[in-house]
Design an enzyme around this catalytic site. Structure first.
Site, PDB file in Angstrom:
ATOM      1  N   LYS A   1      54.188  72.365  -7.338  1.00 31.48           N
ATOM      2  CA  LYS A   1      53.371  71.399  -6.098  1.00 31.48           C
ATOM      3  C   LYS A   1      53.053  69.924  -6.966  1.00 31.48           C
ATOM      4  CE  LYS A   1      48.921  71.656  -3.725  1.00 31.48           C
ATOM      5  NZ  LYS A   1      47.392  72.208  -2.382  1.00 31.48           N
TER       6      LYS A   1
ATOM      7  N   ASN B   1      45.980  77.153   2.195  1.00 30.36           N
ATOM      8  CA  ASN B   1      44.887  77.178   1.745  1.00 30.36           C
ATOM      9  C   ASN B   1      43.666  75.796   2.346  1.00 30.36           C
ATOM     10  OD1 ASN B   1      43.242  80.521   0.194  1.00 30.36           O
ATOM     11  ND2 ASN B   1      46.253  78.922  -0.854  1.00 30.36           N
TER      12      ASN B   1
ATOM     13  N   GLU C   1      41.622  70.716  -7.888  1.00 31.25           N
ATOM     14  CA  GLU C   1      43.633  71.208  -8.261  1.00 31.25           C
ATOM     15  C   GLU C   1      43.683  70.478  -9.212  1.00 31.25           C
ATOM     16  OE1 GLU C   1      46.252  72.305  -5.222  1.00 31.25           O
ATOM     17  OE2 GLU C   1      44.805  72.335  -3.524  1.00 31.25           O
TER      18      GLU C   1
ATOM     19  N   CYS D   1      51.342  73.766   0.969  1.00 29.93           N
ATOM     20  CA  CYS D   1      50.078  72.994   1.359  1.00 29.93           C
ATOM     21  C   CYS D   1      49.763  71.555   1.633  1.00 29.93           C
ATOM     22  CB  CYS D   1      48.658  73.218   0.086  1.00 29.93           C
ATOM     23  SG  CYS D   1      47.823  73.445   1.487  1.00 29.93           S
TER      24      CYS D   1
ATOM     25  N   ASN E   1      50.489  74.585 -10.326  1.00 33.44           N
ATOM     26  CA  ASN E   1      50.954  75.873  -8.785  1.00 33.44           C
ATOM     27  C   ASN E   1      52.068  75.890  -7.726  1.00 33.44           C
ATOM     28  OD1 ASN E   1      49.831  76.136  -5.904  1.00 33.44           O
ATOM     29  ND2 ASN E   1      48.068  74.822  -5.719  1.00 33.44           N
TER      30      ASN E   1
ATOM     31  N   GLU F   1      50.230  79.733   0.085  1.00 38.68           N
ATOM     32  CA  GLU F   1      50.251  79.307  -1.408  1.00 38.68           C
ATOM     33  C   GLU F   1      48.616  79.486  -2.184  1.00 38.68           C
ATOM     34  OE1 GLU F   1      47.121  76.101  -1.367  1.00 38.68           O
ATOM     35  OE2 GLU F   1      47.786  74.809  -3.119  1.00 38.68           O
TER      36      GLU F   1
HETATM   37  N1  CDV Z   1      45.527  73.970  -1.105  1.00 38.98           N
HETATM   38  C1  CDV Z   1      44.906  72.400  -0.550  1.00 38.98           C
HETATM   39  O1  CDV Z   1      45.965  71.420  -0.918  1.00 38.98           O
HETATM   40  N2  CDV Z   1      44.041  72.065   0.761  1.00 38.98           N
HETATM   41  C2  CDV Z   1      44.161  70.981   1.036  1.00 38.98           C
HETATM   42  C3  CDV Z   1      43.070  70.389   1.337  1.00 38.98           C
HETATM   43  C4  CDV Z   1      42.321  70.127  -0.163  1.00 38.98           C
HETATM   44  C5  CDV Z   1      42.319  69.607   2.353  1.00 38.98           C
HETATM   45  C6  CDV Z   1      45.264  70.732   2.565  1.00 38.98           C
HETATM   46  O2  CDV Z   1      45.804  69.899   2.228  1.00 38.98           O
HETATM   47  O3  CDV Z   1      45.558  71.563   3.306  1.00 38.98           O
END
Ligand code: CDV
Length: 316
Positions: free
Chosen positions: A127, A199, A146, A174, A110, A47
């Site tokens: 996203k 991430n 975000e 993510c 995103n 990501e």
């Molecule tokens: N980049 C993300 O979406 N990170 C989230 C964190 C904030 C929990 C994740 O679900 O990994």
């Protein structure tokens, strides 16, 4: 002949604020070469793979924020990656911050794309499950903004036919991996493999008492359950390590439709993790325990689409 796809998850170590796009793309290019030398036909990058994870910083100047976004893809900086992949006949997934003008409005998402082995972008995803907050929390060791910097994705969860065997590939990003709905929608569209980048901070800024080991456990739990419950391959690629002093966990993994992790990273640096996936492996799961057509009962699932939050409704 069985349908197989050799896939590589190209984990990135930290990208610092001062790192140029050119230096990052050079790292992606090196990993794509490594994946090619192993015979991979598909490479999954993380990501927001072109910059540091900028939502950790509160920024008020939109021009400063926009430096982390891409107004075109491929851009002059990313073109070498697209050209190399096309020359090698390799497809890839890439996450980045997308800046776009649509119907006279500037929009920011995103985003991730799927690029086919012919170098053409076959699919885009924006996203949906944006974690974090939108307001400044000065007492917090870092922000997770975000909800401030991106709009909720408007393209839904889709799948695309890719590669010579028309493998049905879905994508998400993510935090989406923690939501079973993400994978079930793609499963219902026939996904055979879902790829994603992430991430994930090692500490939970919203629950400081949560020990770091649980973060990796929850990551594995989510992707392993998703793979098994839909009979699909899942490839999850981290951006990892200490980025400008903030730690992101690794745990890049390739998960078989049985729910087993078959390959994983050992470092929190740039690292290529590969596996030769038998695309037939999930068939018995999709035809037995998770034969959706036979066993799903959507008439009992209505609340899932009608209600967002919990409303206590005891039946007694
Ligand atoms: N980049 C993300 O979406 N990170 C989230 C964190 C904030 C929990 C994740 O679900 O990994």
């Amino acid at each position: 002949m069985s349908r197989r796809l050799k896939v590589s998850a190209a984990q990135l170590g930290p990208i610092h604020r001062a790192d140029s796009r050119k230096s990052v793309v050079a790292r992606l290019v090196e990993m794509l070469k490594e994946a090619d030398s192993r015979g991979s036909k598909f490479v999954v990058f993380p990501e927001l793979a072109l910059t540091t994870f900028f939502p950790r910083w509160w920024m008020e100047d939109q021009a400063e924020v926009d430096k982390y976004f891409e107004a075109q893809m491929p851009s002059p900086e990313t073109l070498p990656l697209f050209e190399l992949a096309r020359s090698k006949g390799i497809g890839f997934y890439l996450g980045y911050a997308e800046l776009t003008e649509e119907e006279g409005k500037t929009r920011r998402f995103n985003t991730s794309i799927l690029v086919g082995p012919d170098g053409r972008t076959v699919g885009k995803y924006r996203k949906v499950h944006l974690p974090g907050h939108a307001e400044h929390r000065p007492a917090s060791p870092y922000q997770h903004l975000e909800k401030k910097y991106f709009e909720v994705g408007d393209l839904g969860f889709n799948v695309w036919k890719m590669f010579k065997d028309d493998i049905i590939v879905g994508q998400c990003i993510c935090n989406d991996r923690r939501w079973p709905e993400t994978f079930r929608v793609m499963g219902l569209k026939g996904a055979e493999m879902v790829v994603l980048g992430y991430n994930t901070p090692t500490d939970n800024v919203y629950a400081p008492k949560e020990p770091p080991y649980l973060r990796v456990f929850h990551h594995n739990l989510s992707i392993q359950a998703a793979a098994y419950q839909n009979g699909i391959w899942v490839v999850a690629t981290a951006k990892a390590g200490k980025e400008d002093g903030f730690w992101l966990h690794g745990g890049t993994a390739i998960v078989a439709p049985t729910g087993e992790i078959v390959a994983k990273s050992n470092t929190e640096e740039d690292e290529v993790v590969s596996y030769d996936c038998d695309m037939e492996l999930g068939e018995y799961i999709r035809n037995t325990t998770f034969n959706f057509a036979k066993h799903r009962r959507p008439e009992h699932y209505k609340l899932i689409v009608e209600r967002t939050g919990v409303k206590v409704e005891p039946s007694n």
